[in-house]
Design a protein around this motif. Sequence first.
Motif, short mmCIF file in Angstrom:
data_model
loop_
_atom_site.label_atom_id
_atom_site.label_comp_id
_atom_site.label_asym_id
_atom_site.label_seq_id
_atom_site.Cartn_x
_atom_site.Cartn_y
_atom_site.Cartn_z
N UNK A 62 0.84 -1.20 0.00
CA UNK A 62 0.00 0.00 0.00
C UNK A 62 0.88 1.25 0.00
N UNK A 63 0.40 2.28 -0.69
CA UNK A 63 1.09 3.56 -0.73
C UNK A 63 0.43 4.56 0.23
N UNK A 64 1.24 5.50 0.67
CA UNK A 64 0.78 6.58 1.55
C UNK A 64 1.13 7.90 0.87
N UNK A 65 0.16 8.82 0.87
CA UNK A 65 0.41 10.08 0.16
C UNK A 65 0.34 11.26 1.11
N UNK A 66 0.97 12.34 0.68
CA UNK A 66 1.07 13.57 1.45
C UNK A 66 -0.23 14.36 1.27
N UNK A 67 -0.92 14.65 2.36
CA UNK A 67 -2.20 15.37 2.25
C UNK A 67 -2.02 16.77 1.68
N UNK A 68 -0.85 17.38 1.87
CA UNK A 68 -0.61 18.71 1.30
C UNK A 68 -0.15 18.63 -0.15
N UNK A 69 0.53 17.58 -0.49
CA UNK A 69 1.05 17.40 -1.85
C UNK A 69 0.73 15.96 -2.28
N UNK A 70 -0.50 15.70 -2.74
CA UNK A 70 -0.92 14.33 -3.04
C UNK A 70 -0.05 13.61 -4.06
N UNK A 71 0.72 14.36 -4.82
CA UNK A 71 1.59 13.72 -5.81
C UNK A 71 2.78 13.02 -5.14
N UNK A 72 3.10 13.41 -3.90
CA UNK A 72 4.17 12.74 -3.17
C UNK A 72 3.61 11.47 -2.54
N UNK A 73 4.09 10.32 -3.03
CA UNK A 73 3.57 9.02 -2.61
C UNK A 73 4.74 8.15 -2.15
N UNK A 74 4.59 7.52 -0.99
CA UNK A 74 5.69 6.73 -0.43
C UNK A 74 5.17 5.39 0.07
N UNK A 75 6.09 4.49 0.31
CA UNK A 75 5.75 3.19 0.90
C UNK A 75 5.59 3.34 2.41
N UNK A 76 5.12 2.28 3.06
CA UNK A 76 4.99 2.31 4.52
C UNK A 76 6.35 2.55 5.17
N UNK A 77 7.38 1.84 4.72
CA UNK A 77 8.70 2.00 5.34
C UNK A 77 9.21 3.42 5.16
N UNK A 78 8.98 4.02 3.99
CA UNK A 78 9.39 5.41 3.78
C UNK A 78 8.61 6.36 4.69
N UNK A 79 7.31 6.14 4.80
CA UNK A 79 6.48 7.00 5.65
C UNK A 79 6.92 6.93 7.11
N UNK A 80 7.26 5.72 7.57
CA UNK A 80 7.72 5.57 8.95
C UNK A 80 9.06 6.25 9.14
N UNK A 81 9.97 6.08 8.17
CA UNK A 81 11.30 6.68 8.28
C UNK A 81 11.25 8.21 8.23
N UNK A 82 10.44 8.75 7.32
CA UNK A 82 10.40 10.20 7.12
C UNK A 82 9.57 10.92 8.18
N UNK A 83 8.48 10.32 8.61
CA UNK A 83 7.60 10.97 9.57
C UNK A 83 6.68 11.97 8.90
#
Length: 431
Positions: free
Chosen positions: A1-22
Amino acid sequence: MKFYNLKHPEQEVSFSQAVRQGLGKNQGLFFPRQLPEFDDIESLLAMPLVERSIKILYPFVEDDLTLEQFTSIVTNAFNFPALVQSIDEKNAVLELFHGPTLAFKDFGGRFMAQCLQTFTKDSREKITILTATSGDTGAAVAHAFYGLDNIDVTILYPKGKISLLQEKMFTTLGGNISTLSVDGSFDDCQGLVKQSFDDLELAQAIGLNSANSINISRLLAQICYYFEAAAQLYRQRGKFDDLVFSIPSGNFGNLTAGMLAKAMGLPIKRFIAATNANDTVPRYLQTGAWQPNDTIATMSNAMDVSKPNNWPRVEHMLNSGIVDKNCLSSVAIDEEQTQMGIHSLNSLGYISEPHASVAYKALKYGLNDDEFGVFLGTAHPAKFKETVESTLGCLLGLPKELADCSGETILSSEMNVDFQQLRSYLLAQVN
């Protein structure tokens, strides 16, 4: 599953990236691209907590973790119970303080730590966790990450605005845990964290991450105890579709997780977001104007937040139809009402701390005859020993977790609300 930035929906990351970046670009919050939905809720509720939690959460992480890895993460993270205790025929409390630091933050903190450790186990990647706390996050994060290889933690908290026992639970560890007592409010501390993320040079130099409830891993963990509450109440009452959850709300991560649980199929009827005098959200829902005031210090200090960082996630779910707008109301409870709630619960044979009392009072004002109320007990009463004792005129004993740290020396450094001072400190920690 992908996770996207609510302010910039074009920025899409994986779960591991989302956890690492915060956080995403421009301090945007990550949100799942789609939500798994479960139809056979009764079968889910029949499962034990760990088994059910694996089934609920694995769709979010299956691109990054094997089922074996994820089973290990959840088993190690959720090795303590969430307990529903009856208050009277119409109300119950969901006790979330049976973990190692006696607060609900243990669920999210331990889950995030286990995830990060798994993601970094086979690399030399260095991570710096920077987080702000209004009380209980600090202890949960500190104990969850204490002693983990390649992960340093720095915790900011408002000087003199959390209870002494709360402070001692995370400022006495040392090792890879550093703590900064900031001469300001929680919102000032959170502002410094956000500035750090905006400084890309700093973020890259120290491997910056955050363990606040803005981190998606924290929120996913919290979904699980709403299902657990429904499971216990279903066994006790034979029904679960009339539940109203009253949530003591500061940064609004707990509400976000509850709404995600509802969107995934758990038939929670509605939510009451209970705040203290820091009433930005109740006023916003009433007037439509977002007008944060200066943060006010209260006895329910973990909720002393005037700019709740998870609100964009809540508003996104309401505005996009992920959950119905009618399922949320919000009420502010003042100090006198909070004390009255502690007295009322005590008369029913239950000793409460201020945050749970705020949620209980909100239920008393807002529960309909055909509904059953569940308020969240987010911290052990002994963490607010002085407040509870002075309110009730009785003495509280200390559980072992608090007794063990009560005589330890606070190791914090003090600082002003000064980003350059924080920046220098963080760079010195990794050099």
